[in-house]
Enzyme design. Structure first.
Site, mmCIF file in Angstrom:
data_model
loop_
_atom_site.group_PDB
_atom_site.id
_atom_site.type_symbol
_atom_site.label_atom_id
_atom_site.label_comp_id
_atom_site.label_asym_id
_atom_site.label_seq_id
_atom_site.Cartn_x
_atom_site.Cartn_y
_atom_site.Cartn_z
ATOM 1 N N ASP A 105 -77.120 -29.647 81.714
ATOM 2 C CA ASP A 105 -77.033 -30.170 82.925
ATOM 3 C C ASP A 105 -77.076 -28.998 84.054
ATOM 4 O OD1 ASP A 105 -76.137 -32.860 83.693
ATOM 5 O OD2 ASP A 105 -74.136 -31.666 82.932
ATOM 6 N N LYS A 162 -77.469 -42.420 79.601
ATOM 7 C CA LYS A 162 -77.297 -41.461 78.685
ATOM 8 C C LYS A 162 -77.539 -41.489 77.390
ATOM 9 C CE LYS A 162 -75.588 -38.624 83.009
ATOM 10 N NZ LYS A 162 -74.539 -37.610 83.126
ATOM 11 N N GLN A 200 -69.281 -34.999 81.318
ATOM 12 C CA GLN A 200 -68.954 -36.486 82.291
ATOM 13 C C GLN A 200 -68.383 -35.405 83.735
ATOM 14 O OE1 GLN A 200 -72.083 -38.666 83.172
ATOM 15 N NE2 GLN A 200 -71.211 -38.844 85.133
#
Ligand code: GUN
Length: 286
Positions: free
Chosen positions: A120, A53, A97
């Site tokens: 997200d 990422k 995460q």
């Protein structure tokens, strides 16, 4: 005849290049897109995802802030960091995460992220917005599948009016996938572990999306001739080789188009995360 391959690596690269050009235009206006990435603990797979990422941010021209916290970080400390990032004008997107260590409640953490920075698309506000057709952030993997369908096969895959069967009903793939396909005017069936005669249900599909999490369970007996088959699974087989939910060799003999694993849905998730970061920055300007 064997299926056309939908190349997720190429489509992901195309999207990242489009974002790179749009980001350069934003930079000329003095706007730098910033993603804050939070990793708690030392899960090796998570470390790889986070590294990828950050690399994608660098490639496109975003600023990435990295918070690598020890495994024993308390829930309170993590929530405090999120609160701080929520309040920072210069932070457009926040990504925590998953999975988190067991002593931290993931739901509490997801709920704590400002919906405007939830790149997200996991926050209930964003899930709700998708459900009623309002603007919000969409979970990256299902959003990536839509792009594969729209851009794959030279843009010749029609979604509207097609029978779409999704196998799997998770909150981050199956359910948002169903809502997105509905938004594209497909007729949508969500099948799952309790579905009776799964093969027969799958065989109705013009577009079959497998998000089961078991290697090779979708064999040719589950697939209609000429169907578009999207494989969301990332599994390891008995030899430790990366493979999807679809038995690729036999299904590609009868499908019209298919995504490989690796190189199909996988690379799209990061591209869509990058797209959400761009959207977050642009929405803030409005
Ligand atoms: N862990 C595995 N996939 C994801 C993802 O898409 N987002 C976050 N936050 N964690 C993950």
């Amino acid at each position: 005849m064997s299926a056309q391959i939908i190349d997720g690596k190429a489509i992901s690269a195309q999207i990242k290049d489009e974002l790179k050009a749009k980001t350069a235009a934003l930079l000329e206006k003095g706007v730098k897109v910033t993603l804050a990435v939070v990793l708690v603990g030392e899960d090796p797979a998570s470390q790889v995802y986070v590294r990828n990422k950050k690399r994608a941010c660098e490639y496109i021209g975003y600023n990435s802030l990295s918070y690598e916290l020890p495994e024993d970080t308390s829930e309170e400390e993590l929530l405090k960091l999120i609160d701080e990032l929520n309040g920072r004008e210069d932070v457009d997107g926040i990504l925590v995460q998953m999975p988190l260590p067991k002593h931290i409640n993931e739901k509490k953490v997801i709920d704590a992220i400002s919906p405007d920075k939830d790149v997200d698309g996991f926050h209930p506000m964003n899930v709700g917005a998708l459900c009623i057709g309002e603007e919000g952030f969409v979970s990256c993997t299902p959003a990536g599948v839509i792009q594969l369908l729209k851009r794959g096969c030279d843009g010749k895959i029609d979604i509207a009016g097609k029978e779409c069967v999704i196998v799997g009903r998770s909150n981050i793939v199956g359910k948002p996938m169903a809502l997105l396909m509905l938004r594209e005017n497909a007729t949508v069936t969500v099948a799952h572990s309790k579905t009776k005669d799964l093969a027969e249900v799958c065989k109705r599909a013009d577009i079959l999306i497998a998000a089961v999490g078991k290697a090779g369970v979708i064999t040719k007996d589950y697939v209609k001739e000429g169907a578009v088959v999207i494989d969301v699974g990332i599994n390891r087989n008995a030899d430790g080789k990366l493979c999807g939910d679809v038995a690729y060799d036999e299904v590609s003999e009868i499908a019209g188009a298919i995504t490989p694993v690796p190189g199909g849905v996988g690379p799209m998730t990061i591209a869509m995360l990058m797209n959400n970061c761009y959207e977050a920055a642009v929405r803030k300007l409005k």
